[in-house]
Design an enzyme around this catalytic site. Sequence first.
Site, mmCIF file in Angstrom:
data_model
loop_
_atom_site.group_PDB
_atom_site.id
_atom_site.type_symbol
_atom_site.label_atom_id
_atom_site.label_comp_id
_atom_site.label_asym_id
_atom_site.label_seq_id
_atom_site.Cartn_x
_atom_site.Cartn_y
_atom_site.Cartn_z
ATOM 1 N N MET A 30 0.843 -1.204 0.000
ATOM 2 C CA MET A 30 0.000 0.000 0.000
ATOM 3 C C MET A 30 0.877 1.253 0.000
ATOM 4 O O MET A 30 0.399 2.353 0.326
ATOM 5 C CB MET A 30 -0.934 -0.006 1.208
ATOM 6 C CG MET A 30 -1.899 -1.185 1.174
ATOM 7 S SD MET A 30 -3.394 -0.894 2.119
ATOM 8 C CE MET A 30 -2.713 -0.614 3.741
ATOM 9 N N HIS A 34 9.103 1.139 3.173
ATOM 10 C CA HIS A 34 10.209 1.191 4.139
ATOM 11 C C HIS A 34 11.031 -0.089 3.981
ATOM 12 O O HIS A 34 10.763 -0.900 3.075
ATOM 13 C CB HIS A 34 9.661 1.359 5.564
ATOM 14 C CG HIS A 34 8.569 0.394 5.923
ATOM 15 N ND1 HIS A 34 8.774 -0.965 5.991
ATOM 16 C CD2 HIS A 34 7.253 0.586 6.209
ATOM 17 C CE1 HIS A 34 7.655 -1.568 6.334
ATOM 18 N NE2 HIS A 34 6.696 -0.647 6.456
ATOM 19 N N GLY A 36 10.992 -2.811 5.457
ATOM 20 C CA GLY A 36 10.216 -4.059 5.491
ATOM 21 C C GLY A 36 9.753 -4.440 4.093
ATOM 22 O O GLY A 36 9.844 -5.608 3.684
ATOM 23 N N HIS A 37 9.272 -3.458 3.329
ATOM 24 C CA HIS A 37 8.874 -3.715 1.945
ATOM 25 C C HIS A 37 10.119 -4.050 1.101
ATOM 26 O O HIS A 37 10.079 -4.954 0.266
ATOM 27 C CB HIS A 37 8.199 -2.480 1.335
ATOM 28 C CG HIS A 37 6.939 -2.051 2.032
ATOM 29 N ND1 HIS A 37 6.880 -0.944 2.836
ATOM 30 C CD2 HIS A 37 5.690 -2.583 2.043
ATOM 31 C CE1 HIS A 37 5.644 -0.802 3.301
ATOM 32 N NE2 HIS A 37 4.902 -1.775 2.846
ATOM 33 N N GLN A 61 -10.012 -2.459 2.547
ATOM 34 C CA GLN A 61 -9.461 -3.122 3.725
ATOM 35 C C GLN A 61 -9.330 -2.174 4.923
ATOM 36 O O GLN A 61 -8.786 -2.557 5.951
ATOM 37 C CB GLN A 61 -8.144 -3.831 3.408
ATOM 38 C CG GLN A 61 -6.962 -2.929 3.130
ATOM 39 C CD GLN A 61 -5.770 -3.729 2.633
ATOM 40 O OE1 GLN A 61 -5.749 -4.201 1.502
ATOM 41 N NE2 GLN A 61 -4.765 -3.912 3.485
ATOM 42 N N SER A 188 6.554 -0.143 10.191
ATOM 43 C CA SER A 188 5.184 -0.052 9.689
ATOM 44 C C SER A 188 4.995 1.328 9.080
ATOM 45 O O SER A 188 5.552 2.319 9.575
ATOM 46 C CB SER A 188 4.198 -0.232 10.849
ATOM 47 O OG SER A 188 2.925 0.252 10.473
HETATM 48 P P1 AMP Z 1 1.464 -2.959 3.465
HETATM 49 O O1 AMP Z 1 2.052 -1.958 2.532
HETATM 50 O O2 AMP Z 1 1.420 -2.528 4.882
HETATM 51 O O3 AMP Z 1 0.143 -3.523 2.960
HETATM 52 O O4 AMP Z 1 2.464 -4.184 3.456
HETATM 53 C C1 AMP Z 1 2.837 -4.811 2.256
HETATM 54 C C2 AMP Z 1 3.635 -6.049 2.583
HETATM 55 O O5 AMP Z 1 4.801 -5.676 3.308
HETATM 56 C C3 AMP Z 1 2.856 -7.052 3.474
HETATM 57 O O6 AMP Z 1 3.122 -8.366 3.021
HETATM 58 C C4 AMP Z 1 3.448 -6.803 4.827
HETATM 59 O O7 AMP Z 1 3.375 -7.911 5.694
HETATM 60 C C5 AMP Z 1 4.887 -6.470 4.483
HETATM 61 N N1 AMP Z 1 5.525 -5.729 5.569
HETATM 62 C C6 AMP Z 1 5.105 -4.557 6.126
HETATM 63 N N2 AMP Z 1 5.917 -4.216 7.148
HETATM 64 C C7 AMP Z 1 6.851 -5.188 7.260
HETATM 65 C C8 AMP Z 1 7.956 -5.422 8.136
HETATM 66 N N3 AMP Z 1 8.263 -4.582 9.122
HETATM 67 N N4 AMP Z 1 8.694 -6.537 7.948
HETATM 68 C C9 AMP Z 1 8.385 -7.414 6.954
HETATM 69 N N5 AMP Z 1 7.358 -7.257 6.107
HETATM 70 C C10 AMP Z 1 6.598 -6.158 6.244
#
Ligand code: AMP
Length: 285
Positions: A30, A34, A36-37, A61, A188
């Site tokens: 989304m 960062h 994590g992505h 969502q 996050s």
């Molecule tokens: P989002 O943009 O929040 O929908 O997340 C997209 C993907 O990145 C999802 O599969 C999340 O689980 C993953 N994600 C988000 N934050 C982290 C993190 N800190 N560590 C690993 N994966 C992450």
Amino acid sequence: MQLIHDVARWRAYCEDQRANGERVGLVATMGALHAGHAALFDAAKVRGDHVVATLFVNPRQFNDANDLTRYPRPRDEDRALASAHGVDCLVEPSLEEMWPDYPNATATTVSVRGIGENYEGASRPGHFDGVTSVVAKLFTITGPCRAYFGEKDFQQLAMVRQMVRDLSFDVDVVGCPIVRDDDGLALSSRNVRLGPVGRQRALVLSSALRDVGSLPANASTLRSRLRATLVDAQLDVVYADVVNPVTFEPSRDDEIGEARALIAANVDGVRLIDNGTVTLEREER
Ligand code: AMP
């Protein structure tokens, strides 16, 4: 890096890659990207995939309109980060194409019962239907060989695996470890909304998980210890539990082996989730 906005081009692009013998790896996001992505992009790259990332703030969502409005959208930084991590194609679809009926409900929804009904499912009504419906759509358009999801959203990952089994998507779902800041806070996109005091208080989530993760015990002991730590810190806890990592049923005291501790809490008005592995062991009475 290719930048694509419309669904027809996105579908055709992925078809071309497959025709060229590439394995398409999908990373759904989304935005507000960062490390994590980035770890998901890197994981796809390491496997030699042709990496297609999607950036779509999926309104279906969000069960809280305020959360949707305040969701960060740093478009230029996102494109730069994706490109720097080797994303081959970044797809930024429009709301009109993704959900033509929005804000009305779609007639067709993908719903995963069981796993999806507790914890995040119970505390955010409609959230998971929005997630699984959009992921099913992304899979249908992209036709990926593999799709990468973070363990940060551990319940979401389990649901996507279940959906893939139940609907026979030909996709290998790869789970990737949680990426944390040096102080332990799970990265996050919502962390930017924490003030300095909130950010400090948020560290209790990861420290409580580290604590129960380091202490083999039965489910009741771990559950009580986890909750006590959060109560002592006076956090506004949504849920904190120790669960079976596949079924998401609360773990029982006669279970042994690996389980998962899950936490959701509101800190500084920001809803945070985190989770970690725990080891269940029988205790003598
Ligand atoms: P989002 O943009 O929040 O929908 O997340 C997209 C993907 O990145 C999802 O599969 C999340 O689980 C993953 N994600 C988000 N934050 C982290 C993190 N800190 N560590 C690993 N994966 C992450």
